[in-house]
Design an enzyme around this catalytic site. Structure first.
Site, mmCIF file in Angstrom:
data_model
loop_
_atom_site.group_PDB
_atom_site.id
_atom_site.type_symbol
_atom_site.label_atom_id
_atom_site.label_comp_id
_atom_site.label_asym_id
_atom_site.label_seq_id
_atom_site.Cartn_x
_atom_site.Cartn_y
_atom_site.Cartn_z
ATOM 1 N N GLU A 62 0.860 -1.193 0.000
ATOM 2 C CA GLU A 62 0.000 0.000 0.000
ATOM 3 C C GLU A 62 0.893 1.238 0.000
ATOM 4 O O GLU A 62 1.785 1.366 0.826
ATOM 5 C CB GLU A 62 -0.919 -0.031 1.236
ATOM 6 N N CYS A 83 -15.321 7.097 1.444
ATOM 7 C CA CYS A 83 -16.627 7.757 1.357
ATOM 8 C C CYS A 83 -16.905 8.593 2.599
ATOM 9 O O CYS A 83 -17.785 9.447 2.600
ATOM 10 C CB CYS A 83 -17.755 6.735 1.229
ATOM 11 N N TRP A 136 -49.871 4.306 -1.115
ATOM 12 C CA TRP A 136 -49.133 3.940 -2.331
ATOM 13 C C TRP A 136 -47.735 4.492 -2.148
ATOM 14 O O TRP A 136 -47.531 5.706 -2.145
ATOM 15 C CB TRP A 136 -49.755 4.573 -3.584
#
Lengths: 467, 467
Positions: A37, A47, A449
């Site tokens: 890395e 994020c 709905w």
């Protein structure tokens, strides 16, 4: 043939998920795992950087799922600050440079995982490398940003320009706004959020303006102005952004122009790349034509189940799934990643933004003809406290009525409703079939709905009424 | 053959959705519509009654989607306070009694919609008809409850017993708690929420106790004690509930024992009824064997797509869909209701409860063998403020891995996640397929592996590891 010496390039989600899953299946006696890395951190949530920057979460520790030391304790030879500079496919080896000491050495493998991630787009304009200009792709980038913000004169002006109004752009606009900056977002397209159709992007623009964020669209940034870096320092700190006919003073500039797959290593080694420069793999995440090289995360192109083509979508949740699949296959199991439908959710302050499937332009590019339906509804029964408005746009294929995509812009309770459409897309449902879906209903959670059903009814009517 | 004289029995969701949809397709010149409703109200949200009772929403007006007057303005001859007392199928007529005047008359039809709803279960015990005992099925019931609560001595004790810990029971427990009552819920089963498996019901019990609601389970109510109705009145007001060895003082008793289809009219007329007493229909919502009689809402049994049998599920969202389908068919169009997967969501204070598909006992009764997986996860990324825990339980068929059911108990952001499973059930997905679902991910909305995906992974592993 069983892998015995696994090398992993890249220590974030895809790479380390692969390492962990492979290790779960095979102990150190059977499988040696070495991971390289370039940065300081492993297995972190990139994020989360906008929320760290905005002071919503603490960083960087909270954003790290597993530290290098934790990986090492699980029998993974993890080398941070070590960059892989060359891949020798025929010789089955990589050359790695220790970034502290500068020494380089070759490491052999019989199995390789490329998880090199992505890099933020940096337009080739004057001043782009000045101090005060930040990308937010890695945790090291995030740390540089946080440190830079801390060094600003608290009494001085706090003006920030975000270049690009995609996910990262709007999330960073919120973050800087929360830190008390005057924020301007500059976007080349006609509306923010090019991941939405322009009519839905216009709703985002309207809401951002309502939050006191300046949104400048249809405007390209042409250069950055720099000034003294300190009382007597060189002219190396950003002071303003030039875009269109205007100059926007700024102490901080954030790049939110999206990312490109980081595949220079793979390209130099002659591995197959797609149109966007991402690595091409089979469903088991093996690089096409290379039985012992896997790739996953932001450096690959994924199969788009709706459009029937590969596409580059940099997203942590995909990277984790890829890693899981790769680790299983490396460890002697069998797993595949069937593809994506293009789901993404985001927020700016209390505005929730979601999409899945194809935009109008993407559907057209895929050769599909479609109808659209846009409806307004609410997150809860209209009479229930906290019911908030949302707009749902649905695309359905002409004649067949197959669902092609959904976009939602609203407030609390809007974004995750897109998951219903994500599953319906995966199952290749028609919008007519969707009208009968048995979704959860109770006044605190939905109108009788559900908004997605209202959109499906309107879309089904459009399909039925069409030629 | 086109319907020209439509009679509708029942003026709530199913009946009036059918009327409205039929009227949209055919004007008064082509189709005469007469609707009979026993109560005062039409087209209301019975699901909202607990929130009205709890003072969370204003009632009754806010709960009414369309008043009798509004229906009349759309060309529907709506008769409230009029009860249909007899159905003459062969003669194509119904006898209706005006409840105010007591007069009765026959009305002819060439198309009939039965939307007679459901009635709350009232155990045949002493005192059940006393003052202070309330059902909460109709808006008239809700009004009687609200009026009764208002008449209580403000300085006196406020003790309420809810009989039955299903959806209505737990919602009413919250409502009465919000109004300052000491609330006891008495349930015959071992755990509250018999719509969940007992292990998940135990989580609801624990949370309710944490809210100060007394939950008495494994205990049957055997009688109600009554006392003077006023200073010198008759012994007709409830004063306590006797259950097990205990007597629970109560000024208010609410029946939360569930409902049964209200089909006495249909039964007397010889129409086909299922095991639960609900009307049996074809997918177009026509009563089986009767081409010009439709039925929908709480008085019918619906097809359970997972178990492959009919089942009685009283839920406003199904009633609305039925009405829509019936109205389309009456109006000369074509629509069907393919069935349900058994989704239901509810809340008690900040606890969210959801289920879809089959419980363990239901799967066993359907002859299915299965594995289960239960996981703990969070509503948002663990590091993001407001991340709340949730428990997800998943059932998958043994060997095939087909998803059979999901139950979720958690806090904010838990319940509507069940919709993902509802769509997956409809599409007959396996839990292995579900592990790859492209669900929306961003730290404010989900961990990088959505809780439903975590459960799917564990269930898929159980399927793969099973015999």
């Amino acid at each position: 043939m069983a892998v015995r010496r696994l090398v992993i390039v890249g220590g974030d989600a895809a790479g380390m998920s692969a390492a962990s899953q492979a290790r779960r299946l095979k102990g150190p006696d059977e499988l040696e795992i070495t991971a390289f890395e370039r940065g300081h951190f492993t297995s972190y949530s990139a994020c989360g950087i906008p929320y760290w920057a905005g002071g919503v979460v603490d960083g960087p520790d909270a954003l790290i799922a597993r530290t290098p030391e934790e990986h090492r304790r699980r029998g993974i030879d993890l080398r941070t600050r070590t960059e892989v500079t060359e891949l020798d496919v025929a010789g089955q080896r990589v050359r790695a440079r220790d970034l502290e000491s500068g020494t380089e050495r070759w490491h052999g493998f019989d199995g390789l995982v490329l998880a090199t991630g992505a890099r933020p787009v940096r337009p080739p304009i004057e001043g782009i490398d000045a101090r005060g200009v930040y990308g937010v792709q890695t945790l090291d980038d995030g740390r540089a940003l946080i440190d830079g913000l801390a060094k600003l004169d608290p009494a001085g002006p706090h003006r920030a320009v975000v270049i690009g109004a995609g996910y990262i752009g709007v999330e960073m606009a919120e973050a800087l706004s929360l830190r008390g900056f005057e924020v301007t977002v500059i976007e080349r397209a006609a509306q923010p959020m090019a991941t939405l159709d322009p009519d839905m992007g216009a709703l985002v623009r309207e809401a951002m303006c309502g939050m006191g964020i300046e949104v400048v669209t249809g405007t390209e940034v042409t250069s950055l102005v720099t000034g003294p870096d300190g009382p007597d320092g060189p002219e190396s700190a950003v002071t303003a952004v030039v875009a269109g006919e205007r100059e926007f003073p700024a102490e901080v500039v954030v790049l939110g122009l999206g990312v490109r797959p980081e595949t220079s290593l793979a390209r130099a080694a002659g591995l197959p790349l797609g149109d966007s420069g991402g690595l091409l793999t089979d469903p088991a995440m093996r690089v096409r034509g290379h039985g012992n090289i896997w790739a996953g995360g932001d450096c690959v192109e994924v199969w788009d189940l709706v459009a029937g083509r590969t596409r580059h979508i940099a997203l942590g949740t995909h990277a984790n799934k890829h890693g899981q699949v790769i680790g299983s296959n490396v460890g002697g199991g069998y797993a595949t990643f069937p593809g994506v439908v293009g789901t993404a959710v985001s927020k700016v302050c209390d505005l929730e933004i979601a999409r899945t499937g194809l935009l109008e332009a993407q559907a057209t590019a895929a050769g599909l003809q479609f109808v659209t339906a846009t409806v307004e509804s609410t997150s809860r029964a209209g009479y229930y406290p906290g019911a908030r408005p949302m707009t749902v746009k649905m695309l359905a294929e002409r004649r067949t009525g197959r669902l092609l995509g959904v976009q939602i812009v609203g407030r609390e309770g809007a974004a995750k409703r897109v998951d219903v459409a994500a599953v319906a897309l995966t199952a290749r449902m028609t919008v007519d079939q969707m009208t009968a879906l048995d979704l959860g209903y109770a006044p605190p959670f939905s109108p009788v709905w559900d908004p997605v059903l209202v959109a499906a009814r309107k879309a089904a009517a459009a399909v039925a009424g069409g030629a």
